[in-house]
Design a protein around this motif. Structure first.
Motif, PDB file in Angstrom:
ATOM      1  N   ASN A 287      74.147  17.288 -45.589  1.00  0.00           N
ATOM      2  CA  ASN A 287      74.382  18.739 -45.955  1.00  0.00           C
ATOM      3  C   ASN A 287      75.922  18.802 -46.018  1.00  0.00           C
ATOM      4  N   ALA A 291      77.828  20.453 -49.173  1.00  0.00           N
ATOM      5  CA  ALA A 291      78.770  21.708 -49.057  1.00  0.00           C
ATOM      6  C   ALA A 291      80.247  21.436 -49.424  1.00  0.00           C
ATOM      7  N   ALA A 515      75.903  27.304 -48.773  1.00  0.00           N
ATOM      8  CA  ALA A 515      75.607  26.309 -48.614  1.00  0.00           C
ATOM      9  C   ALA A 515      75.976  25.568 -47.015  1.00  0.00           C
ATOM     10  N   ARG A 518      73.747  25.918 -43.901  1.00  0.00           N
ATOM     11  CA  ARG A 518      72.677  24.918 -43.498  1.00  0.00           C
ATOM     12  C   ARG A 518      73.092  24.043 -42.692  1.00  0.00           C
TER      13      ARG A 518
END
Length: 540
Positions: A287, A291, A515, A518
């Motif tokens: 993640n 991002a 984003a 998360r």
């Protein structure tokens, strides 16, 4: 780092100084290009390659350099990178032709690619807990501040001395970095690395990244489909009617597709692979790099448009343009002081979200104040907020991405994270550059449609001249009383197009903020215990 106390932090400063040097060299040349063209008698195409060769090679080699640093020694790779960089800088400073200067920039890109991911993995390997958060904060703020300081330093050196000092200044800085790193930074490597090299994977990775990044950087210049201007490099001419951009993109995407398939096979077979796919099973890493790529779309793209607006619309000199961008650097460096305490209190994910939100406010605010008659003080506050956001988001997003990556694989993790950011930045500059110049052409054409005494052919000629010169032709139009009204319309159109680019960048940052929601809540020191026992830094 070696020992405790001051030695550890001086080692961090040495690494950060090296990082600042390679980031500054991505922007320092921009303001020196006019003098380089005059002194070396090179074409505009050669000048374009002086600017872009460094970025292209730098982005293409990050993944390979990070992986090999884990095997051969991270400090060793960093030092080799600094050595290559300083040799290339000397060659660039002494260059007597455009070809020599371009080749020197390519070599600089090789050295820079060795240094950036290795600097991150050295911090990940040698700092733990709260100190790791501070180290990443300093590293991240260095990147943001150095990107803004490049035009200022380049403008001062070029104006006061010569464009050659834009490269020559790297010599004393590199020597200081080499000595300090040898004395203060401990070696670390992956002691459990498999024997054998994935040379095919490295070759496919480089070809793929080169093709994709070239297409993103040069699409606006050479045409996204049909060739819009001559393309040549080192005496080789592209004569086809189709632009080299889609060809490079296709080659790059095919190479990356083969690379990924090859990496899957090697990972399944347990053979040495350039890309350890198990890293993507770590949620914070997966993640985090996603991002980082999205945030990078809007993070630095506006730094491409703003200097052009300052110089060609407001009439600033190269040095004054650097001064105008200084609040961004100040804000970024300030963030290094407040980032670690905020991370301890709220967690890295919250600080990243705060940083991206600050960037969003700063970039959108700049869009609202951009105008042909903007006062000198109007952008300063928004640039400062923008810089604080860059410092917070860059550092802590890096920390989140690498927080659960085992130390022995930190070079590869750092290379992947740096590659994601570079590709995101290249895409952001491509999109924002397209928004800027497409908007400029359309707006200026509309404004000149009813201009008295201007035929359609003359109007198209003016629009083309302003676009092709990135606004530099406005000064010549303004100097002639007969074309001064056209210059006023060009300034208004350029300002409005810059506003569109700022709002587009803010849109990317908004997507990046979503984003970042998360990202897992990670405080430095909470997830690093397994790292510290997995591979201790060896003492050299």
């Amino acid at each position: 780092m070696r020992g405790d106390g001051r030695g550890r932090w001086f080692g961090l400063l040495a690494i950060s100084l090296g990082v600042a040097m390679i980031i500054v060299d991505a922007t320092i040349v921009n303001v020196a290009v006019p003098q380089i063209i005059r002194d070396l008698d090179i074409t505009s195409t050669d000048a374009q390659w002086v600017q872009e060769a460094y970025t292209l090679v730098f982005a293409a080699l990050l993944l390979v350099a990070g992986r090999f640093a884990d095997r051969s020694g991270r400090r060793r790779m960093f030092l080799v990178g600094v050595t290559v960089f300083v040799v290339a800088s000397v060659l660039a400073a002494l260059a007597g032709s455009g070809e020599t200067l371009i080749a020197s920039r390519v070599l600089q890109g090789v050295g820079g690619a060795m240094m950036l991911p290795t600097s991150l993995s050295l911090l990940n390997a040698n700092f733990t807990g709260r100190e790791k958060g501070i180290a990443f904060a300093v590293w991240g703020s260095t990147i943001g501040g150095a990107a803004a300081l490049g035009p200022l330093l380049g403008g001062w050196l070029t104006t006061t001395y010569s464009w050659r000092w834009a490269f020559g200044i790297n010599v004393p800085v590199s020597l200081a970095v080499i000595v300090a790193t040898l004395v203060l930074v401990a070696e670390s490597r992956d002691e459990h690395a498999e024997r054998g090299l994935d040379l095919l994977g490295a070759l496919l990775s480089v070809i793929g990244m080169t093709g994709v990044v070239f297409a993103l950087i040069e699409g606006r210049t050479y045409g996204w489909w049909e060739r819009e201007r001559a393309f040549s490099l080192f005496g080789l001419d592209w004569t086809a009617s189709i632009s080299p951009v889609p060809v490079a993109a296709l080659v790059g995407l095919v190479a990356l597709g083969i690379f990924l398939a090859q990496q899957v096979r090697r990972n399944r077979a347990g053979r040495p692979a350039l890309l350890d796919l198990s890293l993507f099973g770590i949620g914070s890493f997966r993640n985090g790099i996603l991002a980082a790529a999205i945030v990078s779309l809007g993070e630095f793209g506006l730094l491409f448009a703003l200097p052009l607006w300052f110089q060609n619309v407001l009439g600033y000199s190269a040095f004054r343009t650097g001064l105008a961008l200084l609040p961004l650097a100040v804000g970024s460096f300030l963030a290094s002081g407040i980032g670690a305490p905020l991370t301890q209190r709220w967690g890295a994910a919250r600080v990243v979200q705060l940083g991206v939100a600050a960037e969003l406010v700063g970039v959108a605010g700049l869009g609202f104040v951009v105008a042909p008659d903007t006062s000198w003080w109007a952008p300063l506050g928004f640039l400062f907020v923008y810089g604080v956001g860059v410092g917070l988001a860059t550092a802590q997003l890096t920390g989140v991405s690498l927080s659960q990556v085992p130390v022995r694989r930190s070079g590869q993790g750092s290379g992947l994270q740096s590659t994601a950011r570079q590709v995101g930045s290249a895409l952001g500059i491509a999109v924002l550059g397209t928004v800027l110049f497409a908007g400029l052409g359309g707006l200026l054409g509309d404004r000149l449609a009813d201009q008295p005494g201007l035929t359609p052919a003359q109007r198209d000629q003016v629009v083309s001249a302003v676009k092709e010169s990135a606004g530099a032709a406005i000064g010549g139009l303004e100097a002639d009383p007969r074309t001064a009204p056209i210059a006023a319309e060009a300034k208004a159109a350029f300002s409005e197009a810059t506003r569109y680019a700022a709002f587009a960048g803010a849109g990317f940052l908004l997507i990046g903020l979503v984003a970042c929601l998360r990202l897992p809540t990670v405080r430095h020191g909470e997830t690093g215990e397994s790292q510290s026992t997995e591979a201790e830094p060896s003492r050299a």
